[in-house]
Design an enzyme around this catalytic site. Structure first.
Site, PDB file in Angstrom:
ATOM      1  N   CYS A  73      17.563 -11.624 -26.060  1.00 25.39           N
ATOM      2  CA  CYS A  73      18.182 -10.299 -26.026  1.00 25.39           C
ATOM      3  C   CYS A  73      19.630 -10.484 -25.609  1.00 25.39           C
ATOM      4  CB  CYS A  73      17.440  -9.411 -25.025  1.00 25.39           C
ATOM      5  SG  CYS A  73      18.193  -7.797 -24.716  1.00 25.39           S
ATOM      6  N   CYS A 183      22.718  -8.386 -31.789  1.00 29.56           N
ATOM      7  CA  CYS A 183      21.450  -7.919 -31.231  1.00 29.56           C
ATOM      8  C   CYS A 183      20.343  -8.587 -32.031  1.00 29.56           C
ATOM      9  CB  CYS A 183      21.345  -6.394 -31.343  1.00 29.56           C
ATOM     10  SG  CYS A 183      19.721  -5.717 -30.899  1.00 29.56           S
TER      11      CYS A 183
END
Length: 259
Positions: A73, A183
């Site tokens: 992440c 992302c």
């Protein structure tokens, strides 16, 4: 220890894009993937909240005897990985947008970065951008709403395509030749992005680099698994298991985790 699993966590299902790269490069490794979909996206949350969530995820994976943890992440990496490395006695692999290769290779002197608010506003992103992209036009775009659509199973929906058109237009107007995905959810948008962007724009994500770094760190710590038989890949989510199943094409079981 070498037979222990690699732990991977993300704010949701997006980090499975990283898991796929790791699994392809290191098929002998056991893995445990944790999707904290109930708290996705991490981007709008403050640094302290992101650290707390990262602690929760890390401690769950450590209870499962993980030998190394991949923070799959971008937002958790940029906000929490320094704390995690100081606090826990296992190697951590982080993720940050691949600004460097885009900035070094651009011919139009313009690159686009699609990322979460938490990543774009982080100190680590600012430092990396300053080091490698200070002399080029960097068109930053917060991908607000994208993670939520993916987490709700609307990856190729009309809403997603409309959102991406809005987000990409300023980049197209600036004549970018590289789009950096900031992302881990965003690689799943690749078919849409290819369709919406001019043919000369190259799209970069961090998956392969993260897999290579994972292999390097395992070698350094003598933790590569040599056992071929009975490898396990376990997936857990506190969101809708069907969404992750669809991204994994139904090849693995996904267990619901109520935390």
């Amino acid at each position: 220890m070498s037979k222990h699993p690699i732990g991977i966590f993300d704010s949701g299902v997006g980090g499975t894009s990283i898991w796929k790269e790791i699994h392809q490069l290191l098929p002998k490794e056991n893995t445990i993937y944790l999707a904290d979909s109930n708290n996705a996206p991490y981007g709008p949350k403050g640094k302290e909240a992101i650290i707390e969530l990262s602690i929760k995820n890390t401690e769950y994976l450590l209870k499962k005897s993980c030998k190394l943890i991949v923070v799959a992440c971008n937002t958790a990496t940029t906000n929490a990985i320094d704390y995690l490395r100081k606090t826990y006695n296992v190697p951590f692999i982080g993720i940050e947008p691949a600004i460097k290769p885009a900035a070094l290779q651009t011919k139009t002197n313009a690159i686009g970065i699609l990322a979460t608010k938490g990543t774009l506003s982080s100190a680590l992103f600012s430092k990396t951008s300053g080091l490698f992209a200070s002399n080029i036009n960097v068109v930053e775009q917060v991908g607000e709403g994208i993670v939520e659509l993916i987490e709700s199973g609307k990856l190729y929906s009309h809403e997603m395509k409309s959102l991406l058109k809005i987000y990409l237009q300023p980049m197209i107007d600036a004549n970018i030749d590289y789009l950096v995905l900031g992302c881990t959810h965003y690689p799943y948008l690749m078919p849409l992005l290819i369709d919406l962007l001019p043919n000369h724009v190259k799209i970069i994500d961090s998956g392969e680099a993260v897999a290579r770094q994972t292999r390097t760190v395992l070698k350094q710590h003598n933790l590569l698994n040599s056992q071929v038989l009975n490898t396990k890949n376990d997936f857990f989510t506190n969101g809708n298991p069907d969404v992750m199943q669809s991204l994994l094409h139904g090849k693995f079981n996904v267990d619901y985790l109520g935390f």
